[in-house]
Design an enzyme around this catalytic site. Structure first.
Site, short mmCIF file in Angstrom:
data_model
loop_
_atom_site.label_atom_id
_atom_site.label_comp_id
_atom_site.label_asym_id
_atom_site.label_seq_id
_atom_site.Cartn_x
_atom_site.Cartn_y
_atom_site.Cartn_z
CD GLU A 16 -59.64 7.35 -63.53
OE1 GLU A 16 -58.70 7.79 -62.84
OE2 GLU A 16 -59.93 6.15 -63.60
CD GLU A 68 -58.55 3.44 -66.15
OE1 GLU A 68 -58.49 3.22 -64.92
OE2 GLU A 68 -57.92 4.36 -66.70
#
Length: 492
Positions: A174, A300
């Site tokens: 991320e 995720e």
């Protein structure tokens, strides 16, 4: 309530040479030359070992989870997951610049956990995680960021360069300017500057990994979009470092936001909810898989336990989400952090949520047992025979047929030699049921012993009918030979 019974006894006497499983590579392991999409298909469905090695502290129990043990990894993967993502924070176990030397003991500890995953036959994803304090993708900081990334990944990659292709590196987690809000928001597509810097950071990592040689010259590497976002700009501006053919796009999508990440919405499952997810995956497929010709891992996803009694909705969401991933050619790797997203209780070594297997692995097995019973209650329970066809309800469910339909009989597993190895083949069913192999040398009832995980080599593939097909080869020792009788038991 848990119980076990022999739903099927398959007796098979044979002789074979015992197989000894390697504990780790002492020289470069073979690379099979699989394409990224072939790897994604083989990865199946995965789970994260979150808030463990990625804790932002030298004490990896600081966020409340126990230290990771082999029993924890075995327990998680025994449910049928075939990919384990191991997030790792490196910041607290490396020296200062200019060399940023990673502590040898820490690398060995990470390797220990990686080996436990690989020993289960799973793919393992290893990354840099929660290191955003020094990974800053803007023009002011990108040169310093990439210098450190190059040195960190050189050490990691060099340490693991003999490992085979079931070990996958993920450059970043991320990547974004943390705390960067404004009109664009750090979690969305970012700005042209930050997207460009994420591409540069991915390239710095890939260059460092490839330069270590060995198996790393062809290893599959995951590289995320800005913030691993599925935002249209984040996906469209993502670039493959050096046009490297062995790069897979890493995306995270906790969708819908209010249901997955807050306690404001406990309900999910309307036609509109499902259509929204369909639209998300259609966008990923068209932009990345078709538009860029790249495979995708959904590294995720998941929905937290909001405390609002949303467990059944979480089950519905997980079932639909994972199925949508598989239908779009994407590997889903669900998030488990031992907290609000907990699926496996690491202290107790058991599952705290039915999502562990009833639903996350549904694309390989069909409808979840929890939802099947909700829609079609079994009057006589697991050991009864509702449809009167002579097969117990749990037996039929476990091997992929309908316990309420007398004309739908469960397919029988069979035993045969595969490459000289005694193997259970065509064992198909739902993963919330565990398939256990027992052995005996004389068929006496009190002589049956369970074959341990370390004695089983499993191969999992997905059939055209959407059900799992399992081949379980037996890496058994010679004391169980020459007469080996096997039976298949199921446990729910």
């Amino acid at each position: 309530m848990r119980f076990s019974f022999c739903a099927l006894s398959v007796v098979f006497g044979l002789s074979a040479t015992a197989i000894v499983a390697a504990m780790g590579p002492v020289s470069p392991e073979p690379m099979r030359g699989l394409t990224p999409q072939e790897v994604v298909e083989e990865m199946g469905i995965g789970i994260n070992l979150g808030n463990a090695m990625d804790v932002r502290h030298v004490n990896k129990t600081y966020w409340g989870n126990p230290n990771t043990t082999e029993e924890i990894v075995d327990g998680i993967l025994s449910a049928g997951f075939t990919t384990l993502r191991v997030p790792v924070t490196w910041e607290f176990n490396m020296g200062e610049g200019p060399d940023y030397v990673i502590e040898s003991a820490y690398l060995q500890r990470v390797e220990e956990i990686v080996n436990w995953g690989l020993d289960n036959g799973a793919y393992v994803i290893l990354n840099t995680h929660h290191d955003g304090h020094w990974i800053i993708p803007n023009y002011e900081n990108i040169d310093a960021t990439n210098d450190q990334l190059g040195k960190v990944w050189t050490q990691i990659a060099d340490h693991f360069k003999n490992y085979g292709d079931r070990l996958i590196f993920e450059t970043l987690n991320e990547p974004r300017v943390e705390g960067g809000g404004g009109d664009w928001g750090e979690w969305s597509g970012g700005t042209a500057e930050t997207r460009d810097c994420v591409n540069r950071a991915n390239k710095a990592c890939v260059d460092a990994i490839r330069a270590t040689g060995g198996n790393n010259t062809a290893r599959i590497i995951l590289a995320p979009t800005h913030a691993a976002s599925a935002d249209g700009k984040a996906m469209s501006d993502w670039e493959a470092p050096n046009d490297d053919p062995n790069i897979i796009v890493s995306i995270h999508a906790y969708s819908p936001y209010l249901f997955c990440l807050t306690d404001q919405d406990a309900d999910w499952g309307t036609d509109a909810d499902k259509q929204a997810l369909d639209n998300l995956f259609d966008s990923i497929h068209e932009t990345v898989i078709v538009g860029k010709g790249r495979a995708v891992v959904m590294g995720e996803w998941g929905a937290q336990n909001s405390g609002l009694g949303n467990e059944l909705d979480r089950i519905r969401h997980a079932e639909y989400y994972s199925n949508a991933c598989i239908e779009h050619g994407i590997t889903p790797v669900i998030w488990d952090d031992g907290g609000k997203f907990e699926l496996f209780e690491r202290d107790e070594l058991n599952w705290s949520s039915q999502i562990h297997a009833d639903t996350v692995l549904v694309p390989l097995f069909g409808q979840s047992f929890a939802l099947f019973q909700e829609a079609s209650p079994l009057l006589s329970g697991a050991t009864g025979d509702d449809d009167g066809d002579g097969q117990a309800n749990l037996f039929e469910y476990a091997f992929g047929s309908d316990p309420s339909d007398a004309d739908d009989l469960a397919p029988m597993p069979r035993m045969e030699l595969v490459g000289g190895v005694p193997t259970v083949v065509s064992l198909r069913g739902h993963v919330n049921v565990q398939y256990i192999l027992d052995w005996s040398s004389d068929l006496l009832e009190d002589s049956w012993q369970t074959i341990s995980l370390s004695e089983i080599i499993s191969e999992v593939t997905v059939g055209l009918d959407g059900l799992r097909e399992v081949k379980q080869g037996l890496a058994i020792d010679e004391e169980k030979l020459p007469n080996l009788f096997l039976r298949v038991c199921i446990e729910d």
